[in-house]
Design an enzyme around this catalytic site. Structure first.
Site, PDB file in Angstrom:
ATOM      1  N   ARG A  62       0.860  -1.185   0.000  1.00  0.00           N
ATOM      2  CA  ARG A  62       0.000   0.000   0.000  1.00  0.00           C
ATOM      3  C   ARG A  62       0.893   1.230   0.000  1.00  0.00           C
ATOM      4  O   ARG A  62       1.906   1.273   0.676  1.00  0.00           O
ATOM      5  CB  ARG A  62      -0.885   0.076   1.260  1.00  0.00           C
ATOM      6  CG  ARG A  62      -1.824  -1.077   1.490  1.00  0.00           C
ATOM      7  CD  ARG A  62      -2.730  -0.777   2.690  1.00  0.00           C
ATOM      8  NE  ARG A  62      -3.297  -1.985   3.259  1.00  0.00           N
ATOM      9  CZ  ARG A  62      -4.382  -2.595   2.804  1.00  0.00           C
ATOM     10  NH1 ARG A  62      -5.003  -2.104   1.759  1.00  0.00           N
ATOM     11  NH2 ARG A  62      -4.841  -3.689   3.393  1.00  0.00           N
TER      12      ARG A  62
ATOM     13  N   HIS B 291       3.203  -9.528   1.135  1.00  0.00           N
ATOM     14  CA  HIS B 291       2.934  -8.591   2.228  1.00  0.00           C
ATOM     15  C   HIS B 291       4.213  -8.120   2.917  1.00  0.00           C
ATOM     16  O   HIS B 291       4.177  -7.195   3.730  1.00  0.00           O
ATOM     17  CB  HIS B 291       2.004  -9.274   3.248  1.00  0.00           C
ATOM     18  CG  HIS B 291       1.462  -8.364   4.293  1.00  0.00           C
ATOM     19  ND1 HIS B 291       1.833  -8.436   5.627  1.00  0.00           N
ATOM     20  CD2 HIS B 291       0.566  -7.343   4.224  1.00  0.00           C
ATOM     21  CE1 HIS B 291       1.191  -7.516   6.314  1.00  0.00           C
ATOM     22  NE2 HIS B 291       0.415  -6.837   5.504  1.00  0.00           N
TER      23      HIS B 291
END
Length: 415
Positions: free
Chosen positions: A103, A163
Site C-alpha cells: 500500500r 505482504h
C-alpha cells in the site's frame, strides 16, 4: 418497524454505533481543545553523524558505519526510508533498486523516486500486490504508471499475497558493489507513516542484504529459495521458526537458563503457535503478548496459561509493528517483520522477519516491551476472555501514556 416492514423480532439493539467509520468526521474538526498537540517527527540521530544540520543526511554513508533501527512516527519516515529511496534515485553510483509495494499513497514520493530512477537508466523492480484489500484499484493505477516510465513491475507469486516490506539498493562503490536494504513492519506509505507505529531496519550487512536479494529473486521468479540466514520467510518458515524458538525457551527453562517470550502483533489466531505458547506457559516460561486486534489467546486460565499476560495499547497512533523476542538463555533472539500470527499471514502470504543482533537495537526493543507491560502504563489487560482498561493507579492518579512518553522523549532529543 412499520416503515421498514419488519417485525420487532428482527430488530437487534447494540450498545454502540453500528458504523464506527462515521467517527472519522470528528477527527477533521478544527478545534484545538479536542485535538492532540502538534508533533514533528525527528531524524534518527544515527543518520546524522557528521552531517551539518542544514544538509540532508547521507543515508549510504551512515549505513556503511552501522545499522539503524527506526521507529515511526517518532523517527521521521521522510528523512530515513523515503530519503533512502530518493537518494538512491538521484545517485549516479546506484545501479538498481528493488522494492515491494503493498500500500502507498496516491501522490507518493516513493513512486516518484522509483520513476525518476528508471528514467535515469537504473534497473528498477517494483513488486506490486494488486490484491491488497481496499487498495486494488489504486494499486493497479500506479502500477501502470510505473510501467509507463520503464519500471519493471512484477505482480508476485500465484496464490500468495506479497505482504513483506522490503527494499534493496545496489550501489557501485570504490571497493566494489555494495547492497543496502530496508526491512520493515509497515507499508511504504508516507501518510500512514505519520499515524501508524512501525519499525524498520536500515542496513548494509552483507548477510542480510544477500538474504533480501535472494528473496527478491524468488519473488520475481528467477530462483526458488527456501533457506535464509537472517530472515524467516512465510509461508515456508515463520510458523516453524517461531515454534522452534518457543520450544527452545522451554528447554532453556528446564535447564535453569533464563527463558522468556515476548511478542507484539496486530492479531494472533494461529492454533499451532497458540498451543506452543500454552505449552511454554505450562512449562513455567513467562509469556507476554502485546496484541492490538484479534486475540485468541486466553491468559490466566488455571492449568492452561497462568504464565501468559496479554496487553493492548490504544492511543494517538495505531500500534502496527510486529516484534518477536526470545530470551535465549540470556542472549536474546529478537526479530521484527511484517507477519501477524494469523493463517493468512503464515500460509497465504509472503512475509519476512529479520533477526536483530545489534545490542543497542535489542535493548531498544526490550525497553519498549518493559514499558508496555509496566503496571504504571495505561493499557487494556486481558484475563481469560475479558478485557479491562487500566488508566489510573489505586489512588486515581493517571498512569503513563506510552505513546505520549515516547513523543516527549523524542522531542527532547537533540539531533
Amino acid at each position: 418497524t412499520g416503515e421498514l416492514d419488519i417485525s420487532e423480532r428482527e430488530v437487534f439493539k447494540i450498545p454502540a454505533p453500528l458504523d464506527l467509520t462515521g467517527l472519522f468526521g470528528l477527527a477533521g474538526v478544527d478545534r484545538e481543545n479536542i485535538s492532540y498537540p502538534g508533533f514533528l517527527p525527528k531524524t534518527h540521530p544515527d543518520l546524522l553523524m557528521g552531517v551539518v544540520s542544514s544538509k540532508p543526511a547521507n543515508i549510504f554513508k551512515a549505513l556503511r558505519k552501522k545499522d539503524v533501527l527506526v521507529q515511526h512516527p517518532y523517527d521521521s519516515f521522510a528523512t530515513s526510508v523515503q530519503r533512502l529511496v530518493e537518494q538512491a534515485a538521484a545517485d549516479p553510483r546506484v545501479l538498481a533498486i528493488k522494492q515491494t509495494l503493498y500500500r502507498t499513497s496516491g501522490d507518493s514520493p516513493i513512486i516518484d523516486a522509483l520513476i525518476e530512477a528508471a528514467m535515469a537508466g537504473k534497473q528498477v523492480l517494483a513488486l506490486v500486490e494488486i490484491k491488497a484489500r481496499f487498495d486494488e484499484q489504486a494499486n493497479i493505477a500506479w502500477a501502470r504508471k510505473l510501467e509507463k516510465y520503464g519500471v519493471h513491475v512484477v505482480y508476485g507469486m500465484v496464490g500468495l499475497k506479497t505482504h513483506c516490506k522490503l527494499m534493496l539498493i545496489v550501489r557501485d562503490e570504490p571497493d566494489g558493489l555494495r547492497r543496502y536494504a530496508h526491512i520493515g513492519t509497515g507499508n511504504y506509505n508516507p501518510k500512514t507513516a505519520r499515524l501508524y507505529e512501525d519499525m524498520g531496519l536500515l542496513t548494509s550487512n552483507t548477510i542480510i542484504t544477500d538474504d533480501v536479494a535472494r528473496l527478491f529473486n524468488h519473488l520475481s521468479g528467477m530462483t526458488r529459495e527456501t533457506n535464509y540466514r537472517r530472515l524467516l520467510v512465510a509461508p515456508a518458515g515463520i510458523r516453524t521458526g517461531l515454534i522452534t524458538n518457543i520450544e527452545h525457551e522451554i528447554a532453556n527453562h528446564r535447564a535453569g537458563l533464563p527463558a522468556r517470550i515476548r511478542i507484539k502483533v496486530n492479531s494472533v489466531v494461529d492454533e499451532a503457535v497458540i498451543d506452543a505458547l500454552y505449552h511454554a506457559s505450562n512449562a513455567g516460561v513467562p509469556v507476554d503478548m502485546w496484541v492490538r486486534g484479534i486475540c485468541a489467546v486466553r491468559p490466566g486460565v488455571p492449568g492452561l496459561s497462568e504464565n501468559v499476560r496479554v496487553r493492548s495499547i490504544l492511543g494517538r497512533f495505531l500500534e502496527h509493528s510486529r516484534l518477536f523476542w526470545f530470551e535465549n538463555g540470556g542472549n536474546p533472539s529478537v526479530g521484527i517483520g511484517s507477519s501477524d500470527l494469523m493463517h493468512r499471514n503464515l500460509d497465504r502470504r509472503v512475509e519476512a522477519i529479520v533477526s536483530i543482533t545489534n545490542p543497542g537495537h535489542i535493548a531498544q526493543i526490550g525497553e519498549l516491551f518493559d514499558l508496555a507491560f509496566d503496571d504504571q502504563t495505561v493499557s487494556w489487560r486481558l484475563h481469560d476472555q475479558n478485557w479491562t482498561p487500566v488508566t489510573t493507579d489505586d489512588d486515581g492518579v493517571p498512569l503513563r501514556d506510552l505513546q505520549e512518553y515516547l513523543i516527549r522523549r523524542v522531542s527532547a532529543r537533540r539531533n
